[in-house]
Design a protein around this motif. Structure first.
Motif, mmCIF file in Angstrom:
data_model
loop_
_atom_site.group_PDB
_atom_site.id
_atom_site.type_symbol
_atom_site.label_atom_id
_atom_site.label_comp_id
_atom_site.label_asym_id
_atom_site.label_seq_id
_atom_site.Cartn_x
_atom_site.Cartn_y
_atom_site.Cartn_z
ATOM 1 N N ALA A 146 0.835 -1.205 0.000
ATOM 2 C CA ALA A 146 0.000 0.000 0.000
ATOM 3 C C ALA A 146 0.868 1.253 0.000
ATOM 4 O O ALA A 146 0.745 2.126 0.845
ATOM 5 C CB ALA A 146 -0.932 -0.015 1.210
ATOM 6 N N GLU A 151 0.296 1.071 -5.345
ATOM 7 C CA GLU A 151 -1.052 1.422 -5.815
ATOM 8 C C GLU A 151 -1.056 1.672 -7.321
ATOM 9 O O GLU A 151 -1.961 1.221 -8.035
ATOM 10 C CB GLU A 151 -1.565 2.668 -5.079
ATOM 11 N N ALA A 154 -0.843 -1.607 -9.096
ATOM 12 C CA ALA A 154 -2.129 -2.310 -9.027
ATOM 13 C C ALA A 154 -3.108 -1.753 -10.056
ATOM 14 O O ALA A 154 -3.797 -2.518 -10.757
ATOM 15 C CB ALA A 154 -2.712 -2.205 -7.618
ATOM 16 N N MET A 155 -3.177 -0.443 -10.158
ATOM 17 C CA MET A 155 -4.082 0.191 -11.125
ATOM 18 C C MET A 155 -3.673 -0.150 -12.562
ATOM 19 O O MET A 155 -4.527 -0.420 -13.418
ATOM 20 C CB MET A 155 -4.107 1.710 -10.931
ATOM 21 N N ARG A 170 -8.201 -6.639 -5.262
ATOM 22 C CA ARG A 170 -7.060 -6.063 -4.528
ATOM 23 C C ARG A 170 -7.205 -6.492 -3.083
ATOM 24 O O ARG A 170 -8.314 -6.521 -2.549
ATOM 25 C CB ARG A 170 -7.139 -4.536 -4.642
ATOM 26 N N HIS A 173 -6.944 -3.270 2.547
ATOM 27 C CA HIS A 173 -5.996 -2.601 3.423
ATOM 28 C C HIS A 173 -6.810 -1.848 4.453
ATOM 29 O O HIS A 173 -7.888 -1.361 4.172
ATOM 30 C CB HIS A 173 -5.132 -1.590 2.654
ATOM 31 N N ARG A 191 -8.822 3.164 3.303
ATOM 32 C CA ARG A 191 -8.767 1.757 2.901
ATOM 33 C C ARG A 191 -9.635 0.884 3.804
ATOM 34 O O ARG A 191 -10.256 -0.070 3.354
ATOM 35 C CB ARG A 191 -7.313 1.238 2.920
#
Length: 199
Positions: A146, A151, A154-155, A170, A173, A191
């Protein structure tokens, strides 16, 4: 007074390890000097074995001494899920938990343009090839850290994978067990709210 050259070399060697400064390296060097010869030889042999016997699995990118790794070889693993992590140590952390039984893909890091790490430096193309070949696959779980880079990675992965029709999720978190809300930062609270579960 100067240390003998062999001691200085050992201190320099220890300082190459992450988080080890000169004082700690000196302490470790003198601890090594006081070790039994057998223990020193075993320590040196362990270091050499790591470099000679371990390699990265050609399927998932995890560290292994067999090819493919035990996880990729296992017929009992859930072939419908791939959990994407940054490093091999993340695989070990997930395996210790003993509640995930799918496959893995180790990226080898995260996207970080500032540090010169783009998609070509990671195992993203390899992951996409695996997704094309594995027709049983239903879900990719992105488990990058995180951090801003995690991030962004991940995107980026979600954008590449979603058009294939594979579900992209995902890891949630949020607040750690025992944490106080008043001490949590804004991102952690956000999150926690987004990852809320029914009770």
């Amino acid at each position: 007074m100067q240390y003998p050259k062999s001691v200085n070399r050992l201190i320099d060697s220890y300082m190459k390890l992450p988080g080890i400064g000169e004082k700690t390296a000196t302490r470790l060097a003198f601890f090594t000097i006081d070790m039994d010869n057998e223990d020193v030889q075993e320590f040196a042999a362990s270091l050499q074995a790591i470099k000679q016997e371990l390699h990265y699995c050609h399927i998932c990118g995890n560290i292994t001494d067999v090819e493919p790794c035990d996880i990729c070889q296992s017929a009992s693993r859930n072939q419908q899920q791939i959990l994407v992590v940054e490093q091999p140590k993340d695989v070990m952390a997930m395996e210790k938990m003993q509640s995930y039984n799918g496959l893995y893909q180790v990226l080898g890091g995260v996207l970080s343009p500032v540090n010169g790490v783009g998609p070509d430096e990671l195992q993203i193309k390899h992951l996409l090839e695996r997704l094309k070949q594995n027709t049983d696959l239903k879900e990719v779980i992105v488990a990058t850290n995180a951090t801003p880079e995690g991030e962004a990675t991940a995107m980026y992965l979600a954008k590449l994978i979603k058009p294939s029709g594979i579900k992209v999720t995902r890891l949630a978190h949020g607040l750690a067990v025992g944490a106080d809300i008043e001490y949590a930062d804004q991102m952690t609270l956000q999150r926690a709210v987004e990852g809320r579960q029914p009770i």
